[in-house]
Every structure is written in C-alpha cells, then in structure tokens.
Enzyme design. Structure first.
Site, PDB file in Angstrom:
ATOM      1  N   ARG A 113     -36.532  -1.919 -25.984  1.00 50.88           N
ATOM      2  CA  ARG A 113     -37.079  -1.535 -27.061  1.00 50.88           C
ATOM      3  C   ARG A 113     -36.366  -1.987 -28.355  1.00 50.88           C
ATOM      4  O   ARG A 113     -35.210  -2.192 -28.437  1.00 50.88           O
ATOM      5  CB  ARG A 113     -37.319   0.059 -27.325  1.00 50.88           C
ATOM      6  CG  ARG A 113     -38.075   0.857 -26.330  1.00 50.88           C
ATOM      7  CD  ARG A 113     -38.401   2.081 -26.694  1.00 50.88           C
ATOM      8  NE  ARG A 113     -39.163   2.697 -25.595  1.00 50.88           N
ATOM      9  CZ  ARG A 113     -38.950   2.863 -24.367  1.00 50.88           C
ATOM     10  NH1 ARG A 113     -37.843   2.545 -23.795  1.00 50.88           N
ATOM     11  NH2 ARG A 113     -39.670   3.334 -23.530  1.00 50.88           N
ATOM     12  N   HIS A 138     -40.237  -4.422 -24.283  1.00 52.19           N
ATOM     13  CA  HIS A 138     -40.384  -5.504 -23.004  1.00 52.19           C
ATOM     14  C   HIS A 138     -41.193  -6.524 -23.632  1.00 52.19           C
ATOM     15  O   HIS A 138     -41.847  -7.289 -22.878  1.00 52.19           O
ATOM     16  CB  HIS A 138     -40.907  -4.849 -21.779  1.00 52.19           C
ATOM     17  CG  HIS A 138     -40.021  -3.864 -21.185  1.00 52.19           C
ATOM     18  ND1 HIS A 138     -38.632  -3.832 -21.239  1.00 52.19           N
ATOM     19  CD2 HIS A 138     -40.460  -2.856 -20.140  1.00 52.19           C
ATOM     20  CE1 HIS A 138     -37.987  -2.857 -20.456  1.00 52.19           C
ATOM     21  NE2 HIS A 138     -39.210  -2.259 -19.749  1.00 52.19           N
ATOM     22  N   HIS A 209     -37.353  -6.173 -13.850  1.00 54.25           N
ATOM     23  CA  HIS A 209     -37.796  -4.932 -13.651  1.00 54.25           C
ATOM     24  C   HIS A 209     -38.257  -4.697 -12.083  1.00 54.25           C
ATOM     25  O   HIS A 209     -39.193  -3.657 -12.207  1.00 54.25           O
ATOM     26  CB  HIS A 209     -38.852  -4.702 -14.596  1.00 54.25           C
ATOM     27  CG  HIS A 209     -39.001  -3.464 -15.439  1.00 54.25           C
ATOM     28  ND1 HIS A 209     -39.016  -2.121 -14.552  1.00 54.25           N
ATOM     29  CD2 HIS A 209     -38.970  -3.192 -16.663  1.00 54.25           C
ATOM     30  CE1 HIS A 209     -39.072  -1.184 -15.331  1.00 54.25           C
ATOM     31  NE2 HIS A 209     -39.080  -1.571 -16.753  1.00 54.25           N
ATOM     32  N   GLU A 343     -31.785  -2.363 -14.824  1.00 51.66           N
ATOM     33  CA  GLU A 343     -32.279  -3.440 -15.536  1.00 51.66           C
ATOM     34  C   GLU A 343     -30.843  -3.793 -16.363  1.00 51.66           C
ATOM     35  O   GLU A 343     -30.277  -3.030 -17.268  1.00 51.66           O
ATOM     36  CB  GLU A 343     -33.282  -3.262 -16.570  1.00 51.66           C
ATOM     37  CG  GLU A 343     -34.544  -2.669 -15.920  1.00 51.66           C
ATOM     38  CD  GLU A 343     -35.426  -1.766 -16.820  1.00 51.66           C
ATOM     39  OE1 GLU A 343     -35.912  -2.068 -17.909  1.00 51.66           O
ATOM     40  OE2 GLU A 343     -35.253  -0.726 -16.587  1.00 51.66           O
TER      41      GLU A 343
HETATM   42  C1  GLA Z   1     -38.099   0.577 -19.044  1.00 50.42           C
HETATM   43  C2  GLA Z   1     -38.291   1.740 -20.115  1.00 50.42           C
HETATM   44  C3  GLA Z   1     -39.126   2.915 -19.920  1.00 50.42           C
HETATM   45  C4  GLA Z   1     -40.387   2.623 -19.366  1.00 50.42           C
HETATM   46  C5  GLA Z   1     -40.200   1.470 -18.271  1.00 50.42           C
HETATM   47  C6  GLA Z   1     -41.591   0.726 -17.844  1.00 50.42           C
HETATM   48  O1  GLA Z   1     -37.299   0.821 -18.096  1.00 50.42           O
HETATM   49  O2  GLA Z   1     -37.043   2.206 -20.553  1.00 50.42           O
HETATM   50  O3  GLA Z   1     -39.150   3.762 -20.731  1.00 50.42           O
HETATM   51  O4  GLA Z   1     -41.044   1.847 -20.463  1.00 50.42           O
HETATM   52  O5  GLA Z   1     -39.438   0.318 -18.426  1.00 50.42           O
HETATM   53  O6  GLA Z   1     -42.473   1.985 -17.706  1.00 50.42           O
END
Ligand code: GLA
Length: 378
Positions: A113, A138, A209, A343
């Site tokens: 984010r 993302h 991811h 990730e």
């Molecule tokens: C990331 C985010 C989560 C969620 C996933 C996808 O890991 O941190 O909050 O949005 O992606 O669902």
C-alpha cells in the site's frame, strides 16, 4: 499439459531438430533446450497468453503464464518423493481474469500500500488510484498482475519476462522497463530475479504474490513459521504503517523461534484485529546486501519445507485472511487461511516514510532484487 505429455513434446521436438540437422542420436545438436510453451487463450482485449513449463533435472515443475507473470503451479516433492502442487491457482486462464486476489502474480509497480495513493518524487506530487479503501494497493486498478508480459525462454529451467510500463501508467511517472526471470534450479529452488530501469525519477517495489500451502490442501494453521526479524512495522486500520519499527518481543509477531501460524492468530491483539490475522511487514534482520534467509516454513504433514531467501529488507507475511471460499481451482476451495503469502519487498508506504529504506529509482540506475523460494523435506 500433463507431465508425460510435456516430456513427449520435448522429446519429439528434440527428435525433429536432430532429424532436420541430420544428427544421429549420439551427437545431440548444440541447441539450448527451451522450456515447453503452449497457448493458454487470450485476454478479453484479444492479447494471446502463453503458458511455459520449467522442469528441473529431478522432476520438479513450475508453470508460468505470460498474463501477470503468474506462477500457475509449482510441483515439488514431499517426504516420500511424491510431487505436489504447493501454490493456489486455477485450471485455466479464465480463472485468473475474474480477477482473484493476485494469485501467483508479479506485483508492480508498487507491492503493497501507498497511503492515500499519494507521494512525491523528483519534486513532483503524484496521485494514484485508491483501489483499496482510501489507499493504493499493488500497483493500482491494472497493475503488473493484469498485464501480458513478453517471454524469452533462457533454458528448460529458466524464463525471462519483460514489460514496459509507459510513463503515466496507473499514475506513476517514467517509462519503467521491468524484467523478471524465473529459474527452477536442481536444488528445488524457484529463483526470481527482478530488475527495472526508468527514464524519469520514480518509485518501484516489485514482488511475487504466490499463495502457498505446503500440503496442497486444508488450512495452513499447522504450518510452522520462522521469520528472521526482530521488528515489524505496525499499521493503522487501513493497513498503512504508522512509521514505527516495533520489537516483536512479547507479541504474536515474534517468529524468531518457529511457531505454528495458528498458535496466536486469534489473540485479541490490536494489530491482528486490524489485519484480520497476519498481514504485516517484518523488518528482516540483515547483515549485508546479498541473499539472506528471511523465513522458513515447515509442514510436518507432507514433510515439505520452504525457505525464503532475499536481498530485500522486508517480508509481507499474509495468512489468506480475505479468502472466503468463493474461489475454487485445481479441485480446491480457497477458504480463509487455506494459503499464505511471503511477499519479499521494501516496506509499505515507503514513499511517505522518509525513515524507511528508499524505493526511489533514478534514470541511469538499475533496480535489482532477488528472491529464492527453496524447497526441501524433513
Ligand atoms: C496483500 C495485502 C493484503 C491483501 C492481499 C491480497 O498481501 O497486504 O491486505 O490485500 O495482498 O488480497
């Protein structure tokens, strides 16, 4: 394509090449064996999508598609040597067009984010899409996970993907030329090498991811996790880091000694409540710029072990809290906590947190990171 048909195709391609070059079976031509490729349909806009199969000398197999650079399947041995698929995914391209929550995809330009979707770089302020409540997640509405990448097979075990993200795409500055190379090594490692260059000062933070389940089915609460981190970055309700680097000591975020995912996940901890489970960035303990162990996950049922090594400073450990059983694929139901993500990344909201390691990329510099998911058994 099944394993045997993939092999048949490879053998017949080799036989054909040998026949064309007039070789006997004893002098194999000096043509590098390429990974197998099949057509996997097309996007709604009509762009063709291909699916590549990488196979290592021991039979492990990774399938990667050009849409989103997605790891569609990853088959590695369990303790008895039986291959099993350890990533969540679908049986066909359509499954990925829904779209699912980033299953297996390359994430860019910015993994995780950015608060308010706003940041400044090179003296200019930029506003990105708010595609996750008030925040940007993302890479935006159509990030790298929803783009078709160009593929160049480097060998049977290695595939190079590239994508040119045009200046202004999803609101980001600069033409960003991104490259991601997937290699399946004979040590059962999926090695991911990311690089990028720009022609205007910008920000970049790429990751993958994949959603893992080392047993291939059921929930992941019994998986044992070790994360090599003394600190994590606590978040607000919108999952934006507060800026604090908090010690994991005495919290459910302490994975310095292996713990099962389920042991503390339901504790009445404010951070766990905000994330509806684990969905946080750990500040990895690092000694230098090279590849270092970030995490290790053990599934005592299958005997599979996954180690994560990276050059990155952070690790987003996400426990599939938002999966709700509506998605199905490969004969599985993707229920809450049926898979987890690791990730590797720079920290979320770094462009607005000057104390965090920088995600700025300048013209003339090359962004380069490497992450390895290494599989073994106990
Ligand atoms: C990331 C985010 C989560 C969620 C996933 C996808 O890991 O941190 O909050 O949005 O992606 O669902």
């Amino acid at each position: 394509m099944g394993k045997s048909s993939a092999r048949t195709l490879r053998i017949s391609t080799l036989a054909l090449a040998m026949a064309m070059l007039g070789c006997s079976s004893r002098d194999v031509p000096a043509v590098p064996a390429a990974s197998t490729k099949i057509s996997w349909g097309q996007t709604p806009e009509g762009q063709p999508v291909e699916l590549y199969t990488l196979t290592n000398a021991k039979g492990s197999e990774a399938r990667i598609m050009t849409y989103g650079g997605v790891v569609v399947s990853l088959k590695v041995p369990d303790r008895s040597g039986a291959l099993g698929d350890v990533v969540a995914g679908f049986d066909n391209l359509e499954g990925y067009l829904i779209p699912p929550p980033y299953f297996g995809a390359i994430i860019g330009r910015y993994g995780n984010r950015i608060g308010g979707g706003r940041f400044s770089v090179g003296g200019m302020e930029y506003q990105l899409a708010k595609n996750n409540g008030a925040n940007h997640l993302h890479g935006g509405v159509r990030g790298f996970d929803k783009r078709v990448w160009s593929a160049k097979p480097l060998s049977l075990q290695s595939l190079e993907l590239s994508y040119l993200s045009k200046d202004g795409e999803e609101g980001y500055p600069g033409n960003l030329s991104a490259k991601v190379t997937y290699t399946l090594t004979d040590a059962h490692e999926l090695r991911i090498e990311y690089s990028a260059t720009t022609d205007k000062e910008t920000i970049v933070n790429l990751t993958n991811h994949s959603y893992f389940n080392l047993d291939g089915e059921g929930d992941i609460l019994g998986h044992q996790v070790m994360i090599h981190a003394d600190q994590f970055t606590p978040v607000d309700k919108g999952l934006i880091p507060t800026g604090e680097l908090k010690s994991v000591a005495g919290t459910p975020f302490d994975f310095r000694m292996a713990k099962t995912i389920g042991e503390r996940i339901e504790q009445k901890d404010e951070q766990l409540i905000f994330g509806q489970g684990y969905d946080h960035n750990w500040v990895l303990n690092r000694t230098g710029p090279g590849l270092e162990t970030a995490a290790k996950v053990t599934d005592s049922k299958s005997g599979r072990v996954m180690e994560v090594l990276t050059t990155e400073p952070g690790l987003q450990f996400y426990t599939g809290n938002f999966l709700d059983g509506t998605l199905k694929g490969k004969g599985r139901v993707y229920a809450k906590r049926s898979a987890f993500c690791m990730e590797t990344q720079h920290f979320p909201d770094s462009p607005n947190k000057p104390a965090f390691p920088s995600t700025v990329l300048k013209p003339g510099d090359t962004y380069r990171t490497t992450t390895v998911y290494r599989f073994s058994t106990i």
